[in-house]
Each structure stands twice: as structure tokens, then as C-alpha cells.
Design an enzyme around this catalytic site. Sequence first.
Site, PDB file in Angstrom:
ATOM      1  N   GLU A 174      -5.750   9.520   0.333  1.00  0.00           N
ATOM      2  CA  GLU A 174      -6.095   8.096   0.307  1.00  0.00           C
ATOM      3  C   GLU A 174      -7.195   7.738  -0.693  1.00  0.00           C
ATOM      4  O   GLU A 174      -7.128   6.700  -1.339  1.00  0.00           O
ATOM      5  CB  GLU A 174      -6.500   7.606   1.705  1.00  0.00           C
ATOM      6  CG  GLU A 174      -5.384   7.653   2.746  1.00  0.00           C
ATOM      7  CD  GLU A 174      -4.238   6.662   2.494  1.00  0.00           C
ATOM      8  OE1 GLU A 174      -4.323   5.844   1.565  1.00  0.00           O
ATOM      9  OE2 GLU A 174      -3.240   6.743   3.234  1.00  0.00           O
ATOM     10  N   SER A 195      -4.069   1.073  -4.490  1.00  0.00           N
ATOM     11  CA  SER A 195      -3.481  -0.179  -4.010  1.00  0.00           C
ATOM     12  C   SER A 195      -4.544  -1.237  -3.740  1.00  0.00           C
ATOM     13  O   SER A 195      -4.246  -2.282  -3.180  1.00  0.00           O
ATOM     14  CB  SER A 195      -2.650   0.077  -2.747  1.00  0.00           C
ATOM     15  OG  SER A 195      -3.468   0.598  -1.705  1.00  0.00           O
ATOM     16  N   HIS A 234       0.832  -1.210   0.000  1.00  0.00           N
ATOM     17  CA  HIS A 234       0.000   0.000   0.000  1.00  0.00           C
ATOM     18  C   HIS A 234       0.868   1.262   0.000  1.00  0.00           C
ATOM     19  O   HIS A 234       0.658   2.167  -0.803  1.00  0.00           O
ATOM     20  CB  HIS A 234      -0.942   0.030   1.206  1.00  0.00           C
ATOM     21  CG  HIS A 234      -1.523   1.396   1.431  1.00  0.00           C
ATOM     22  ND1 HIS A 234      -2.593   1.873   0.713  1.00  0.00           N
ATOM     23  CD2 HIS A 234      -1.129   2.420   2.237  1.00  0.00           C
ATOM     24  CE1 HIS A 234      -2.841   3.122   1.070  1.00  0.00           C
ATOM     25  NE2 HIS A 234      -1.976   3.480   2.004  1.00  0.00           N
ATOM     26  N   HIS A 251       1.509   5.271  -2.678  1.00  0.00           N
ATOM     27  CA  HIS A 251       1.905   6.644  -2.350  1.00  0.00           C
ATOM     28  C   HIS A 251       3.134   7.161  -3.107  1.00  0.00           C
ATOM     29  O   HIS A 251       3.210   8.348  -3.405  1.00  0.00           O
ATOM     30  CB  HIS A 251       2.191   6.775  -0.850  1.00  0.00           C
ATOM     31  CG  HIS A 251       0.967   6.729   0.013  1.00  0.00           C
ATOM     32  ND1 HIS A 251       0.092   7.794   0.110  1.00  0.00           N
ATOM     33  CD2 HIS A 251       0.460   5.757   0.821  1.00  0.00           C
ATOM     34  CE1 HIS A 251      -0.898   7.479   0.942  1.00  0.00           C
ATOM     35  NE2 HIS A 251      -0.706   6.242   1.386  1.00  0.00           N
TER      36      HIS A 251
HETATM   37  N1  HBI Z   1       1.436   6.516   9.972  1.00  0.00           N
HETATM   38  N2  HBI Z   1       2.894   5.184   8.771  1.00  0.00           N
HETATM   39  C1  HBI Z   1       1.772   5.941   8.819  1.00  0.00           C
HETATM   40  N3  HBI Z   1       1.014   6.078   7.710  1.00  0.00           N
HETATM   41  C2  HBI Z   1      -0.117   6.830   7.724  1.00  0.00           C
HETATM   42  O1  HBI Z   1      -0.795   6.963   6.691  1.00  0.00           O
HETATM   43  C3  HBI Z   1      -0.516   7.448   8.922  1.00  0.00           C
HETATM   44  C4  HBI Z   1       0.304   7.267  10.042  1.00  0.00           C
HETATM   45  N4  HBI Z   1      -0.043   7.838  11.198  1.00  0.00           N
HETATM   46  C5  HBI Z   1      -1.180   8.669  11.315  1.00  0.00           C
HETATM   47  C6  HBI Z   1      -2.006   8.775  10.092  1.00  0.00           C
HETATM   48  N5  HBI Z   1      -1.649   8.205   8.999  1.00  0.00           N
HETATM   49  C7  HBI Z   1      -3.304   9.508  10.119  1.00  0.00           C
HETATM   50  O2  HBI Z   1      -3.585  10.077  11.331  1.00  0.00           O
HETATM   51  C8  HBI Z   1      -3.457  10.570   9.041  1.00  0.00           C
HETATM   52  O3  HBI Z   1      -4.746  11.045   9.113  1.00  0.00           O
HETATM   53  C9  HBI Z   1      -2.591  11.706   9.207  1.00  0.00           C
HETATM   54 FE    FE Z   2      -1.882   5.356   2.918  1.00  0.00          FE
END
Ligand code: HBI
Ligand code: FE
Length: 285
Positions: A176, A195, A130, A135
Site C-alpha cells: 500500500e 491512487s 483504488h 494495484h
Molecule cells: N479485502 N478487498 C480487500 N482488499 C484489501 O486490501 C484487504 C481486504 N481484506 C483484508 C485486508 N486487506 C487486510 O487485512 C490486509 O492487511 C491483508
Molecule cells: Fe489497497
Amino acid sequence: MTGETTHNLRGDYSRMRPDYTVDQDWPAYTPQEHALWRRLYERQAALVPKYACREFIASLSALDFGAAIPRFDAVNPRLAAATRWQVVAVPGLLPDAVFFEHLANRRFPVTVWLRTPEEFDYIVEPDVFHDFFGHVPLLFDPVFADYLQAYGRGGLKADALGAIEMLSRLYWYTVEFGLIETSEGLKTYGAGILSSGGELPHCVESDEPNRIGFDLLRIMRTAYKIDSFQETYFAIRDFRELFEATAPDFTPHYAKLAGLESHAAGEVLSSNRVLHRGGNRQRPA
Ligand code: HBI
Ligand code: FE
């Protein structure tokens, strides 16, 4: 998508650095994992030409990482040259503030572990497929790349203002699950869709979900579903619109939204620019 704890998460958080980064340890991936990657990649790459935005398609073919789980250190020089972004390896989901800090500094956290074969169609937490497939290609687009950094900066500010939820909704409905209107019809730039084998056709072809024009405040007021296809998608006209709408300081928006009730994920409002009104939904009698 939660920040406070990491203990129910699947990755190995025991050897990370203070900024939650780890070494990718690429040699540790098994031949079975590389084979599963190839199967995941082949399915998605076959769907992408019809459903993804052209920026994603162009990056994906230039990157050509379908043969094996990619080495992050191989993509980084190319990413640095294109947009000054970097990929960093992480154990999995990060606390919000840590995640935002990386984005604000043009570092995209990519989970190191790969799902199991049983999770081929669906996985709850983001894995390397994913994160990387969904991304990384768009980090090569200069306007999208700037948007994501601005999002990270906004996140750090929202954290201080207690407005993380509103900002998470923005991430959800753009990064997303975002759609984009093009001269060839609706396409997607959202990593959660790109994804996913099922949601890629569903997001633009199904009669079921609503498709609505991008509207910043409306999105920040809208709940979302994490365990099913989306009931509503929001479409931007281009990445410039997204960047410009989100450039101003959100502090007054948060104040305005604080007293208002949220919209349900499937709601359509008279003020919306409706591209498609979802059908086949159960309505109250
Ligand atoms: N951490 N690794 C990772 N990937 C994410 O997409 C992610 C995260 N931590 C918090 C988060 N997303 C969400 O809170 C988003 O809304 C920012
Ligand atoms: Fe993501």
C-alpha cells in the site's frame, strides 16, 4: 482492514458467491461514474511519471484504461498471459482469510463500486479506482506478482498462528505505501499512494515523514495510521529484495516479536537506515 464483520461496509454483500466474488455488472455503471473515473484517472496519470516506479508507469500506459471504468474480463487475458494472475470482482473489503486465499491463488480482489464525487480526494474504504488503478498495473511485474502470492500464502499461515496484525503491517508498508530507491531517486510502488492525489507528491517530496530502508522485522513491529498521510515510509531497493526478504517462513519472527512492544508510526531507531528523517513534527518538550 478488518476481517470479522462485513456489516458496516459499504458494498452489497447480499449476492456474492461463497468466495465473496460477484459479477462486475459493467453495464450498470452510469455515465456519471465513467466521467468521475476519467477525472480520477487524469489527475493520477499526470502525477505518475514523476513519482511512480518505472514498472508501474510501463504497465499503466500499456493498459490504457483511462477512458472508462475498465472491464475486468478485458484485462484478465492479458494478466493471465503476463503473470498468470486474475482480477476478481468483490463487494468491498473481505475477511482476512478470504482475502489471503484469493492472493495465494493469484486472484486479486477488486471492489466493484466507485466513490462519489464528494470523495474525489479522499476515501476510507478501497473502491474500484483504488483497487484497479493502484494495484492492477503491478500485477504485470513477475517478481512483484510472486511476492503478492507469497504474501497471501503467508497470510493463511499467519491466520493460524494469530499473527495477522504483523502481516497486515507488512502489507501496509509495502503493497500500500511502499517506496523504491531507483537511479532516478525515490519512487513509489504502493497502491495507497499511487491512487492518492495528495500523497503521491508528499511521500517523496515532503520534509515531514521519515523515509527508512526496508527492514522486515522493523516493519512488522511498527504501528500505522489509516486516516492520515504516513509518518514513515519504507524503501526497498527492488522487488527482488522484497521477495527474498519475505520468502522464509515467518514463524520464528512471530515468536520473537510476540513479546515486544510496537514502535509508533513516526519513530526512528538508531538501527534504521535513514534516508530522510522527518522534520516539522511536534516533539515532546
Ligand atoms: N479485502 N478487498 C480487500 N482488499 C484489501 O486490501 C484487504 C481486504 N481484506 C483484508 C485486508 N486487506 C487486510 O487485512 C490486509 O492487511 C491483508
Ligand atoms: Fe489497497
